[in-house]
Design a protein around this motif. Sequence first.
Motif, PDB file in Angstrom:
ATOM      1  N   VAL A  36       0.746  -1.184  -0.045  1.00 44.79           N
ATOM      2  CA  VAL A  36       0.022  -0.048  -0.017  1.00 44.79           C
ATOM      3  C   VAL A  36       1.010   1.292   0.134  1.00 44.79           C
ATOM      4  O   VAL A  36       0.568   2.058  -0.756  1.00 44.79           O
ATOM      5  CB  VAL A  36      -1.048   0.061   1.291  1.00 44.79           C
ATOM      6  CG1 VAL A  36      -1.468   1.352   1.463  1.00 44.79           C
ATOM      7  CG2 VAL A  36      -2.220  -1.098   1.140  1.00 44.79           C
ATOM      8  N   ASP A  37       1.903   1.237   0.851  1.00 42.85           N
ATOM      9  CA  ASP A  37       2.838   2.640   1.110  1.00 42.85           C
ATOM     10  C   ASP A  37       3.333   2.665  -0.639  1.00 42.85           C
ATOM     11  O   ASP A  37       3.568   3.769  -1.004  1.00 42.85           O
ATOM     12  CB  ASP A  37       3.923   2.232   2.013  1.00 42.85           C
ATOM     13  CG  ASP A  37       3.121   2.378   3.450  1.00 42.85           C
ATOM     14  OD1 ASP A  37       2.136   2.900   3.468  1.00 42.85           O
ATOM     15  OD2 ASP A  37       4.209   2.246   4.192  1.00 42.85           O
ATOM     16  N   GLN A  39       2.380   1.705  -3.425  1.00 46.28           N
ATOM     17  CA  GLN A  39       1.230   2.138  -4.475  1.00 46.28           C
ATOM     18  C   GLN A  39       0.924   3.747  -4.146  1.00 46.28           C
ATOM     19  O   GLN A  39       1.172   4.441  -5.298  1.00 46.28           O
ATOM     20  CB  GLN A  39      -0.145   1.363  -4.319  1.00 46.28           C
ATOM     21  CG  GLN A  39      -0.106   0.143  -4.810  1.00 46.28           C
ATOM     22  CD  GLN A  39      -1.336  -0.531  -4.958  1.00 46.28           C
ATOM     23  OE1 GLN A  39      -1.642  -1.511  -4.461  1.00 46.28           O
ATOM     24  NE2 GLN A  39      -2.219   0.209  -5.597  1.00 46.28           N
ATOM     25  N   ARG A  40       1.085   4.318  -3.106  1.00 43.95           N
ATOM     26  CA  ARG A  40       0.727   5.584  -2.537  1.00 43.95           C
ATOM     27  C   ARG A  40       1.939   6.382  -3.050  1.00 43.95           C
ATOM     28  O   ARG A  40       1.674   7.551  -3.618  1.00 43.95           O
ATOM     29  CB  ARG A  40       0.299   5.704  -1.098  1.00 43.95           C
ATOM     30  CG  ARG A  40      -0.831   4.871  -0.850  1.00 43.95           C
ATOM     31  CD  ARG A  40      -1.471   5.348   0.320  1.00 43.95           C
ATOM     32  NE  ARG A  40      -2.005   6.580   0.348  1.00 43.95           N
ATOM     33  CZ  ARG A  40      -2.271   7.296   1.774  1.00 43.95           C
ATOM     34  NH1 ARG A  40      -2.280   6.509   2.792  1.00 43.95           N
ATOM     35  NH2 ARG A  40      -2.674   8.541   1.694  1.00 43.95           N
ATOM     36  N   LYS A  43       1.886   6.893  -6.786  1.00 46.35           N
ATOM     37  CA  LYS A  43       0.741   7.771  -7.404  1.00 46.35           C
ATOM     38  C   LYS A  43       1.085   9.289  -7.118  1.00 46.35           C
ATOM     39  O   LYS A  43       0.354  10.206  -7.874  1.00 46.35           O
ATOM     40  CB  LYS A  43      -0.469   7.372  -6.572  1.00 46.35           C
ATOM     41  CG  LYS A  43      -1.655   7.902  -7.271  1.00 46.35           C
ATOM     42  CD  LYS A  43      -2.785   7.424  -6.751  1.00 46.35           C
ATOM     43  CE  LYS A  43      -4.248   7.870  -7.141  1.00 46.35           C
ATOM     44  NZ  LYS A  43      -5.423   7.101  -6.689  1.00 46.35           N
ATOM     45  N   TYR A 183      -4.286  -1.987  -2.615  1.00 44.82           N
ATOM     46  CA  TYR A 183      -4.873  -0.561  -2.044  1.00 44.82           C
ATOM     47  C   TYR A 183      -6.402  -0.631  -2.568  1.00 44.82           C
ATOM     48  O   TYR A 183      -7.042  -0.137  -1.266  1.00 44.82           O
ATOM     49  CB  TYR A 183      -4.351   0.615  -2.606  1.00 44.82           C
ATOM     50  CG  TYR A 183      -4.869   1.849  -2.278  1.00 44.82           C
ATOM     51  CD1 TYR A 183      -4.383   2.249  -0.984  1.00 44.82           C
ATOM     52  CD2 TYR A 183      -5.688   2.683  -2.924  1.00 44.82           C
ATOM     53  CE1 TYR A 183      -4.810   3.457  -0.404  1.00 44.82           C
ATOM     54  CE2 TYR A 183      -6.219   3.992  -2.279  1.00 44.82           C
ATOM     55  CZ  TYR A 183      -5.801   4.245  -1.189  1.00 44.82           C
ATOM     56  OH  TYR A 183      -6.257   5.469  -0.593  1.00 44.82           O
ATOM     57  N   SER A 187      -9.191  -0.799   0.738  1.00 48.33           N
ATOM     58  CA  SER A 187      -9.744   0.516   1.008  1.00 48.33           C
ATOM     59  C   SER A 187     -11.437   0.259   0.815  1.00 48.33           C
ATOM     60  O   SER A 187     -12.308   1.003   1.005  1.00 48.33           O
ATOM     61  CB  SER A 187      -9.286   1.445  -0.144  1.00 48.33           C
ATOM     62  OG  SER A 187      -9.449   1.189  -1.196  1.00 48.33           O
TER      63      SER A 187
END
Length: 206
Positions: A36-37, A39-40, A43, A183, A187
């Motif tokens: 997740v980290d 991916q973020r 982005k 993610y 979410s």
Amino acid sequence: MKAKIVNLDNQVVGERVLDTNIFNLEPRVDIIKLVVDWQRAKKMAGTHSTKTVSEVSGTTRKPFKQKGTGNARQGSLRSVHMRGGGVIHGPVVRSHATKLPKKVRKLGLKHALSSKLAEGKLIILESLILENSKTASLVALLKNFQGKSFFVIDGNLVNNNFAFAVRNIPNISVVPQIGANVYDIISHDCILVSQAAVDALEERLK
């Protein structure tokens, strides 16, 4: 392991065997967070920027003479401590992306799917084919699953009627199997996966 297959009315129409190495892992929050980290960070635009002394427009003349004024000597109006001057050590345009091995990314997706299945929030659908593209019809069908938000994963291609029907529905995302990611799975409240998507994911993650 076996899992029920339902239709869009949430009626059981059969069952299938799932790959335990993908859908029955003990969820690892640390691995999920790593992905997740990643991916973020990837982005993030990274377009924030400030001007340094060399980039600020202005004269190179001294603001006042060096001696006789009683003030501290100044060399330029563009200095960082002057109003309208440059910024020292300010942000520059850059990429925030980090590196993460493919094996870890793949493992993160497995743990995310296993986590949702263990919670009873991953539902395998017989098919995502709709007879029409009416949004109202799809909204009525989604009420059968009692989820606050939906992440829908289809096979290699998303059914056109389904794709058109979800356009005006909030809190729902529809992707082909190649778009399945950690993610979005984490979410969203409820994950709807077609049989075609399960086949493709098992092939992709084995």
